[in-house]
Design a protein around this motif. Structure first.
Motif, short mmCIF file in Angstrom:
data_model
loop_
_atom_site.label_atom_id
_atom_site.label_comp_id
_atom_site.label_asym_id
_atom_site.label_seq_id
_atom_site.Cartn_x
_atom_site.Cartn_y
_atom_site.Cartn_z
N ASN A 114 37.89 43.14 41.70
CA ASN A 114 38.98 42.22 42.53
C ASN A 114 38.30 40.75 42.33
O ASN A 114 37.22 40.64 42.64
CB ASN A 114 39.25 42.79 43.73
CG ASN A 114 40.21 44.02 43.84
OD1 ASN A 114 41.00 44.03 42.99
ND2 ASN A 114 40.21 44.70 44.90
N THR A 115 39.36 39.67 42.51
CA THR A 115 38.70 38.24 42.62
C THR A 115 39.37 37.84 43.69
O THR A 115 40.15 38.14 44.07
CB THR A 115 38.94 37.41 41.30
OG1 THR A 115 40.26 37.52 40.95
CG2 THR A 115 38.26 38.31 40.26
N VAL A 116 38.86 36.57 44.35
CA VAL A 116 39.36 35.86 45.17
C VAL A 116 38.96 34.31 45.04
O VAL A 116 37.79 34.25 44.26
CB VAL A 116 38.63 36.30 46.60
CG1 VAL A 116 37.28 36.10 46.59
CG2 VAL A 116 39.17 35.64 47.65
N PHE A 117 39.79 33.41 45.24
CA PHE A 117 39.36 32.12 45.16
C PHE A 117 38.36 31.68 46.24
O PHE A 117 38.62 31.56 47.53
CB PHE A 117 40.63 31.24 45.04
CG PHE A 117 40.52 29.85 44.88
CD1 PHE A 117 40.20 29.15 43.70
CD2 PHE A 117 40.21 28.88 45.78
CE1 PHE A 117 39.84 27.91 43.21
CE2 PHE A 117 40.04 27.46 45.50
CZ PHE A 117 39.58 27.24 44.22
N CYS A 118 36.99 31.61 45.96
CA CYS A 118 36.09 31.20 46.77
C CYS A 118 36.21 29.83 47.19
O CYS A 118 36.13 29.10 46.69
CB CYS A 118 34.69 31.72 46.22
SG CYS A 118 33.44 31.31 47.21
N LYS A 119 36.31 29.64 48.67
CA LYS A 119 36.45 28.40 49.07
C LYS A 119 35.10 27.62 49.17
O LYS A 119 34.75 26.32 49.34
CB LYS A 119 36.98 28.23 50.72
CG LYS A 119 35.96 28.86 51.53
CD LYS A 119 37.01 28.88 52.90
CE LYS A 119 36.00 29.07 54.35
NZ LYS A 119 36.75 28.88 55.71
N LYS A 120 33.90 28.45 49.02
CA LYS A 120 32.42 27.75 48.97
C LYS A 120 32.35 27.06 47.57
O LYS A 120 31.93 26.14 47.26
CB LYS A 120 31.48 28.50 49.40
CG LYS A 120 29.87 28.11 48.99
CD LYS A 120 29.19 28.27 50.31
CE LYS A 120 27.88 27.93 49.74
NZ LYS A 120 27.70 26.41 50.37
N GLN B 213 39.60 37.20 52.39
CA GLN B 213 40.62 36.60 51.60
C GLN B 213 39.88 35.28 50.93
O GLN B 213 40.79 34.91 50.00
CB GLN B 213 41.76 36.43 52.29
CG GLN B 213 42.64 37.63 52.61
CD GLN B 213 43.65 37.40 53.59
OE1 GLN B 213 44.02 36.20 53.93
NE2 GLN B 213 44.33 38.56 54.17
N ASN B 214 39.03 34.60 51.36
CA ASN B 214 38.45 33.41 50.91
C ASN B 214 37.26 33.32 50.51
O ASN B 214 36.90 32.08 50.19
CB ASN B 214 38.82 32.35 52.01
CG ASN B 214 40.49 32.34 52.52
OD1 ASN B 214 41.04 31.85 51.68
ND2 ASN B 214 40.66 32.71 53.48
#
Length: 94
Positions: A3-9, A32-33
């Motif tokens: 699974n992937t997530v749009f990483c805020k870092k 989620q982030n």
């Protein structure tokens, strides 16, 4: 595929965590982030902060401090410096 997530870092799609690393709404927000890589990097920094600042996570002030530093870390803001930390890459052999 993981699974992937749009990483805020890192501001890009990256591998996601397998489960929420914290209880409650904050854990879901991180799930989620925040990418797995960013979470692992935070855990290393968190451990150094706890050790150097001799934090007791049973105390509410210590937990609040760590959570504030975590938010800064994931938002690419400056976290508190650790005075005793020396980057291994900076060590010169004698």
């Amino acid at each position: 595929m993981a699974n992937t997530v749009f990483c805020k870092k890192y501001q890009k799609e990256m591998e996601a965590l397998d489960r929420a690393p914290l209880p409650g709404a904050k854990g879901q927000e991180v799930l989620q982030n925040v990418s797995k890589q960013a979470w692992q990097e935070w855990q290393l920094l968190q451990t150094m902060m706890i050790n150097e600042k001799q934090l007791n996570l049973m105390q509410p002030e210590s937990r609040q401090y760590i959570m504030a530093q975590m938010d800064k870390f994931f938002n690419n803001e400056t976290t508190d410096k650790l005075s005793g930390y020396v980057d291994p890459g900076d060590i010169k052999e004698l």
